[in-house]
Design an enzyme around this catalytic site. Structure first.
Site, PDB file in Angstrom:
ATOM      1  N   HIS A 119       0.814  -1.223   0.000  1.00  0.00           N
ATOM      2  CA  HIS A 119       0.000   0.000   0.000  1.00  0.00           C
ATOM      3  C   HIS A 119       0.849   1.274   0.000  1.00  0.00           C
ATOM      4  CE1 HIS A 119       0.405  -0.133   4.512  1.00  0.00           C
ATOM      5  NE2 HIS A 119       0.435   1.168   4.350  1.00  0.00           N
ATOM      6  N   ASP A 150      -0.063  -7.581   1.293  1.00  0.00           N
ATOM      7  CA  ASP A 150       0.410  -6.206   1.495  1.00  0.00           C
ATOM      8  C   ASP A 150       1.928  -6.139   1.638  1.00  0.00           C
ATOM      9  OD1 ASP A 150       0.087  -3.489   1.558  1.00  0.00           O
ATOM     10  OD2 ASP A 150      -0.335  -3.370   3.699  1.00  0.00           O
ATOM     11  N   SER A 223       4.548   2.683   8.063  1.00  0.00           N
ATOM     12  CA  SER A 223       4.272   1.525   7.219  1.00  0.00           C
ATOM     13  C   SER A 223       5.491   1.151   6.386  1.00  0.00           C
ATOM     14  CB  SER A 223       3.094   1.806   6.282  1.00  0.00           C
ATOM     15  OG  SER A 223       1.896   1.863   6.998  1.00  0.00           O
TER      16      SER A 223
END
Length: 478
Positions: A119, A150, A223
């Site tokens: 992402h 992911d 992230s």
């Protein structure tokens, strides 16, 4: 004869000595505690110094297309319309704009391979990677991505880069210290400390997930950064937070590094991911003590098989509905989610031994793992059928009898995705699809072939029936 005053003095001195001696262990214990904390602090500092050079900032630029909106007059009321007549609205033309995002990543090889989240880099036109030593790479390339987990692998053209060693997430225990490093809100080389709060979490963020939960502070921008153990090895890939405010609330999630490693190894070799396939459906919750008692189990470990796909590896190995899978190659099966992930990580053709509980007895079965891609084709799960929200299988004699389709031809719907085009059109599990795009279908292969036309037309014409009537349905892929 000793004066009475001397005796009193001796008693007082003796009392002071006794108190001093009694206080010594407490003082020594406190000093030892402080020394232990000091050593722990140094350990965290050592891990940070070792890891920070290999943690990178990932800046992403992508083009976003915005559809034009209807233009409305500021005088939008009935009184204005009575005096001046109806207004004519027009749609503003679509426009494009640049969007800039920020994330993290970490170097896993000296020649520039970097692990991050899908992402973070999904749809990127340009990826800029910045190292802690000031070097910047404006042309980072995406080697491969896996939206289902992911995970993404990118690369910069460099040599002799600092590297973070990958650990073993299976060996991680709840309560262990962990350290998160990343660039939250663009603040590079931010280090936070916490513990492993839970393992094997599923929160609905990805199709394949087995998250490590931690209270180490993770915020937007973290992230793709590493979650480290006390040895400085990456045991997780920071991915998401649970938050009602958009910021840290004490609950963060990281992808186990063993799962991420399996994905990146495949991405590095071929740029894509293939997954192992067993061919079963499982009870989608942990076995409760009450259910375990009804099934004759001593504890609530394992997964309950609710359906075995015909001609699948599981069917060929002899697995049956209501079997409980207790072990795979001697390792205890904890729950359906982690078991599914472990099977997906296996290579096609690998043979594994499953220990199952059937009729209050244990039984061992050898299974040869298949390919998920081939399994999905056999189940009629092509890319087009996935977009339509349809999953089908061949109409067997047993299914024909069960649903009242004796003598009929077609493929039977086994699953419909909620709020999909098929669902909105009223198609449900158990219905029979007789034809696709004006072509009769009697096998899953024919169904998939007939749907290929829909990838061009963006529509699918289906003739479906239930036990009472048949009707044509048009599904749109838009």
């Amino acid at each position: 004869m000793i004066p009475r005053e001397w005796s009193k003095a001796k008693i007082i001195v003796l009392g002071i000595i006794v108190l001093a001696i009694a206080a010594m262990p407490a003082a020594v214990s406190a000093e030892k505690g402080i020394a232990t904390l000091r050593e722990t602090s140094k350990a965290f500092s050592a891990v940070a110094k070792k890891a920070i050079p290999a943690v990178v900032s990932v800046k992403v630029e992508k083009t976003i297309r915005e559809e034009g909106q209807l233009y409305q007059s500021p005088f939008e009321d009935d009184l204005f319309e009575r005096f001046f007549g109806p207004r004519y609205h027009y749609r503003r033309p679509p426009r494009q704009r640049q969007q800039v995002g920020q994330g993290s990543g970490f170097v896993i090889s000296e020649d520039g391979y970097i692990l991050t989240n899908n992402h973070v880099v999904e749809g990127a036109d340009k990826i800029v990677v910045s190292l802690q030593d000031g070097r910047k790479f404006d042309d980072a390339k995406v080697i491969g991505t896996d939206p289902k987990s992911d995970v993404a692998l990118i690369k910069v053209d460099a040599e002799n880069l600092p590297v973070i060693e990958l650990g073993d997430s299976d060996a991680l225990d709840i309560g262990e210290w962990v350290i998160a490093v990343g660039s939250p809100f663009g603040l590079q080389a931010t280090v936070t400390v916490g513990v492993v709060s839970a393992k094997s979490r599923g929160v609905g963020l990805a199709e394949y997930e087995d998250f490590i939960q931690t209270d180490a502070a993770i915020n937007p921008g973290n992230s793709g950064g590493p979650l480290l153990n006390i040895d400085g090895k990456a045991i997780g890939l920071n991915t998401a937070i649970f938050s009602q405010s958009g910021g840290y609330m004490g609950i963060g999630f990281a992808i186990p590094i063993n799962l991420a490693r399996s994905i990146t190894d495949q991405l590095r070799k071929s740029g894509k991911v293939t997954r192992g396939y067993l061919g079963i459906q499982m009870h989608p919750e942990k076995i409760t003590p009450e259910l375990a008692e009804e099934l004759g189990l001593k504890d609530n470990k394992g997964v309950l098989v609710t359906e075995v796909i015909p001609d699948s590896p599981a069917a060929k190995a002899g697995l049956k509905r209501r079997d409980i899978i207790l072990e795979m190659d001697g390792k205890t099966v904890e729950d359906w989610q982690s078991f599914r992930n472990h099977v997906a990580m296996l290579e096609q053709g690998k043979k594994v031994t499953l220990t199952v509980f059937r009729d209050e007895k244990k039984k061992e079965l050898e299974v040869e793992i298949g390919s998920l891609e081939e399994g999905q084709i056999a189940l009629g799960v092509s890319e087009v059928s996935r977009k339509l929200g349809l999953q089908v299988q061949n109409l067997t004699d047993e299914l024909a009898t069960r649903f009242g389709y004796e003598g009929a031809k077609g493929v039977i719907v086994t699953e419909v995705t909620d709020n999909s085009p098929a669902d909105r059109a009223g198609i449900g599990a158990g219905m029979l699809i007789i034809s696709v795009n004006r072509r009769d279908v009697s096998t899953v292969k024919e169904f998939s072939e007939a749907l290929k036309e829909s990838s061009k037309t963006k529509k699918a014409l289906l003739l479906v029936r239930n036990e009472r009537y048949a009707q044509y349905v048009v599904l749109s892929l838009d």
